[in-house]
Design an enzyme around this catalytic site. Structure first.
Site, short mmCIF file in Angstrom:
data_model
loop_
_atom_site.label_atom_id
_atom_site.label_comp_id
_atom_site.label_asym_id
_atom_site.label_seq_id
_atom_site.Cartn_x
_atom_site.Cartn_y
_atom_site.Cartn_z
N ARG A 50 41.51 48.90 41.33
CA ARG A 50 41.84 48.86 40.24
C ARG A 50 43.31 47.79 40.64
NH1 ARG A 50 43.95 54.38 37.90
NH2 ARG A 50 42.09 55.56 38.65
N ASP A 52 47.18 46.08 38.69
CA ASP A 52 47.81 46.51 38.01
C ASP A 52 47.82 45.51 37.02
OD1 ASP A 52 48.38 49.33 38.62
OD2 ASP A 52 49.83 48.00 39.97
N ARG A 197 52.68 45.21 46.95
CA ARG A 197 54.29 44.91 46.43
C ARG A 197 55.13 45.42 47.27
NH1 ARG A 197 52.84 46.56 40.40
NH2 ARG A 197 54.70 45.52 39.65
#
Lengths: 248, 248
Positions: A50, A52, A197
């Protein structure tokens, strides 16, 4: 019946991320819709993982079973004429039937773009993290070195993930400086939820002098998410490349 | 009462260009609106020149008379908190009362970004001209040399301009290649309407082999717009810098 791998670029600004979900616009859904237009069939596609909302890709990878006579080398243009212009298929190839974009992957590389200008840059607003402070690049590089190698990165993972094995290997972590931009290149065998992140947010705080590089060791040792720095915002993150064994 | 010069960056994607006009969203209007919020006064501002719809700026310059006690070094942040996030004031300074952003300018530099990838790049869709053909860079550089220096550029000007003197001097014209991108750097004492985009479109056609470099000389000699190549699209164009004499 063929197994097809595609490489995908996208601008994630206007999407709720990669993964299909109700009442949201997602990359995966757009690609499935385009594939349905090409083949008339509702085919599921598998992404390498995935991304975001707001995160971009230079080289996301997906695979799917194609039952169609479209020549593989025509797939990119055929897809692109059915996709919105913030998504592009840049490569397509036939792969062995046991290839799976997620399970066959042996590594990934991300790039995180930090913009250090004094004032905001409107041309980078959706493609970078604007940090107003002057960062200490040497400290950031020293901090980055501590993260290299194999560690339990549980302290660098956001909650909401059900992953059990949180040991990952970071093979490369380089910080490239160009004009007022810092590009964090990070490559590893895999990444936990928000790991890139959180690593970036931690390095930014180290560069600001807000936390010391000892915090990095402590976050690794204690596995406590509250020890590391903040989660850097999504728009600076780019999935650059997914790696597969040469046999695939 | 002070004369103020500001440097402005903007993403022109969502604007009808620089110049204020009815029923359109323009950069100039947004800056005048912000200035009114800061000073309570309806002040006119002078730009160094217009940019078209979709054209961007790293360093547009404007000037205006300020009747306010706001310290000049606080102006960028004060402006930016009143501007949409696709416009940013990156510098402000007091200048002599006879300074005028347009009439004092002695030169400008533009950058035009051509993307040569085989497939479209969604991250560059609003910031480059996607050329599908493989361009001959050497021919483009040879063509660029013919444009250097002082010429009557009437053949490289779109109609709709009332300018009488169409002689301009191009001081520098460099083509920088990086990955799949070509950056055309073009610097001169001034530019006619659409001149940079017509020069770029012409160099692209030379690079494609669609026209020969002799067309460039012929367009200069005949001053006939139909001899040069097409007008490259706006989204690849960036106003990079406006030059002023050191005394200003």
């Amino acid at each position: 019946m063929k197994n097809i791998m595609v490489e995908i670029q996208y601008d994630g600004t206007n999407y709720s991320g990669w993964q299909i979900q109700p009442n949201s616009r997602t990359i995966q859904e757009e690609i499935m819709r385009a594939l349905k237009k090409l083949t008339g069939k509702e085919l599921s596609i598998n992404g390498s993982g995935r991304t975001d909302a707001g995160v971009h890709a230079y080289g996301q990878v997906a695979s799917f079973i194609l039952e169609s006579n479209i020549p593989v080398d025509r797939l990119p243009l055929a897809f692109n004429s059915n996709l919105p212009n913030d998504i592009s298929i840049i490569n397509a190839m036939e792969v062995p039937m046991d290839f799976h974009a997620r399970y066959s992957a042996i590594g990934k590389r991300y790039i995180y773009h930090i913009y250090e200008g004094r004032y905001r840059n409107p041309l980078l607003r959706n493609y970078s993290y604007h940090v107003h402070y002057k960062l200490d690049h040497k400290k950031m590089r020293d901090g980055a070195k501590l993260l290299l190698g194999t560690h339990d990165f549980r302290g660098f993972m956001s909650s909401g993930s059900s992953v059990e094995n949180t040991v990952r290997t970071i093979r490369n972590l380089d910080i490239i400086i160009k004009d007022n931009s810092l590009y964090v290149y990070i490559e590893g065998d895999g990444f936990l939820y928000n790991m890139v992140r959180i690593i970036t947010g931690t390095l930014v705080e180290v560069g600001m002098g807000k936390i010391s590089i000892e915090h990095i060791n402590r976050a690794l040792e204690t596995k406590d998410r509250t020890v590391a720095g903040h989660t850097a915002p999504p728009q600076g993150l780019f999935l650059d490349k997914v790696f597969y064994p040469l046999t695939h």
